[in-house]
Design a protein around this motif. Sequence first.
Motif, mmCIF file in Angstrom:
data_model
loop_
_atom_site.group_PDB
_atom_site.id
_atom_site.type_symbol
_atom_site.label_atom_id
_atom_site.label_comp_id
_atom_site.label_asym_id
_atom_site.label_seq_id
_atom_site.Cartn_x
_atom_site.Cartn_y
_atom_site.Cartn_z
ATOM 1 N N MET A 1 0.846 -1.191 0.000
ATOM 2 C CA MET A 1 0.000 0.000 0.000
ATOM 3 C C MET A 1 0.882 1.241 0.000
ATOM 4 N N ARG A 2 0.561 2.199 -0.861
ATOM 5 C CA ARG A 2 1.253 3.487 -0.874
ATOM 6 C C ARG A 2 0.426 4.472 -0.038
ATOM 7 N N LEU A 3 1.010 4.918 1.053
ATOM 8 C CA LEU A 3 0.317 5.811 1.977
ATOM 9 C C LEU A 3 1.020 7.158 2.023
ATOM 10 N N VAL A 4 0.242 8.229 1.909
ATOM 11 C CA VAL A 4 0.756 9.582 2.112
ATOM 12 C C VAL A 4 0.066 10.157 3.339
ATOM 13 N N VAL A 5 0.855 10.723 4.239
ATOM 14 C CA VAL A 5 0.330 11.335 5.456
ATOM 15 C C VAL A 5 0.701 12.806 5.471
ATOM 16 N N LEU A 6 -0.261 13.651 5.739
ATOM 17 C CA LEU A 6 -0.013 15.069 5.972
ATOM 18 C C LEU A 6 -0.331 15.326 7.441
ATOM 19 N N GLY A 7 0.710 15.449 8.257
ATOM 20 C CA GLY A 7 0.519 15.555 9.688
ATOM 21 C C GLY A 7 1.179 16.779 10.275
ATOM 22 N N ALA A 24 5.687 5.871 15.930
ATOM 23 C CA ALA A 24 5.428 4.476 16.278
ATOM 24 C C ALA A 24 4.500 3.825 15.258
ATOM 25 N N LEU A 25 3.431 4.529 14.880
ATOM 26 C CA LEU A 25 2.439 3.962 13.973
ATOM 27 C C LEU A 25 3.027 3.710 12.590
ATOM 28 N N LEU A 26 3.716 4.706 12.037
ATOM 29 C CA LEU A 26 4.201 4.588 10.663
ATOM 30 C C LEU A 26 5.378 3.626 10.542
ATOM 31 N N LYS A 27 6.200 3.562 11.570
ATOM 32 C CA LYS A 27 7.282 2.572 11.560
ATOM 33 C C LYS A 27 6.704 1.160 11.513
ATOM 34 N N LEU A 37 4.995 8.103 2.815
ATOM 35 C CA LEU A 37 5.522 9.454 2.619
ATOM 36 C C LEU A 37 4.826 10.369 3.604
ATOM 37 N N PHE A 38 5.605 11.126 4.378
ATOM 38 C CA PHE A 38 5.044 12.070 5.347
ATOM 39 C C PHE A 38 5.352 13.482 4.869
ATOM 40 N N LEU A 39 4.316 14.284 4.657
ATOM 41 C CA LEU A 39 4.466 15.672 4.235
ATOM 42 C C LEU A 39 4.204 16.575 5.431
ATOM 43 N N ARG A 336 -1.677 -1.297 16.414
ATOM 44 C CA ARG A 336 -2.332 -0.161 15.759
ATOM 45 C C ARG A 336 -2.136 -0.195 14.245
ATOM 46 N N ALA A 337 -0.944 -0.586 13.800
ATOM 47 C CA ALA A 337 -0.692 -0.638 12.361
ATOM 48 C C ALA A 337 -1.602 -1.658 11.689
#
Length: 358
Positions: A1-7, A24-27, A37-39, A336-337
């Motif tokens: 899955m390709r996930l982009v997060v804007l946080g 913790a969640l994204l790792k 990818l985190f923006l 959680r993941a």
Amino acid sequence: MRLVVLGLSLSSSWGNGHATTWRALLKAFHARGHDVLFLERDVPWYAGNRDLTDPDWCRIAFYRDLAELKHWTGEIERADAVIVGSYVPDGVAVGAWVQRTATGVTAFYDIDTPVTLAKLARGDHEYLSPELVPAYDVYLSFTGGPTLRHLEEQHGAPAARALYCSVDPADYRPTTTARRWDLSYLGTYSDDRQPALERLLIAPARRTPDKRFVVAGPQYPATIDWPANVERIEHLPPSDHAAFYSASRWTLNVTRADMIARGWSPSVRLFEAAACATPIVSDRWDGLDRLFAPDREIVLADTTDQVLAALNRADAPGIGRAGQARVLAEHTAAHRAAELEGYLREAATGRHALRGAA
């Protein structure tokens, strides 16, 4: 899955609890085989206090404004899922752009759900507006319990799902640090938490000058009258959290007023401290007894006297170990993941069903 997060922030834990939650969640999400990818908005208060810049489990990129964010249009379009977090600067504009641009699942992850709902009730649309809520495929909420139904029935969220914060046991575990404090507290200053901190830590410190206390976190006003036996630490990076908790005979959990009112809103500090086998004394709110067993895995206190009684309990180490066992069984980042993956796949299935019906 390709996930982009804007946080709000992944790169800096200064003055916010979002960074450790996202890390913790994204790792753990990456460990399940996904690309992340985190923006992050490039703002000076985080840029000057970055403690994570190049993780091997996530790409981080920074944007200065909404115009520069649109350079990432291709990534948003190609992503299987895009998550926008609470307190993102210009979050309403960011969310509307994501909803127009994304072809995959869109989600809002509210790490501040009770605060968000209080804001919406008074017409404060700092990072989320009423119009955006029904247009997100899934509303991931830091708060569980009855609030999930409220989000669906009163705000039109198609699917509201609890996604509590969590802990990475590789980073949060007991250390050999010598005990230094009888009671610790880790948290950024907040007006609505301060009365409880006064009652549950500062007042006990005044009553027991022979014991040692510590408050770690930024933005506390200079006007606070700290007792001589309360040590102050202005900022404690996540790399030092485990040693901090391990140096504490007890640690205190204090909850913001909006979160107490809603209940079911565990702080990331609860799970982090418990993972270090540090016994916790906490204020009281609905749902806490579903996460930890009172008087066995955690101690609840409303008054100064109850905190003082807790500090003298002989079974403190056992309470710490029991709390640790509960966290490792139910509240790690890996748990959680897996939940996040399930929610995103559920939402994707729903989108495909809608497209087929159309």
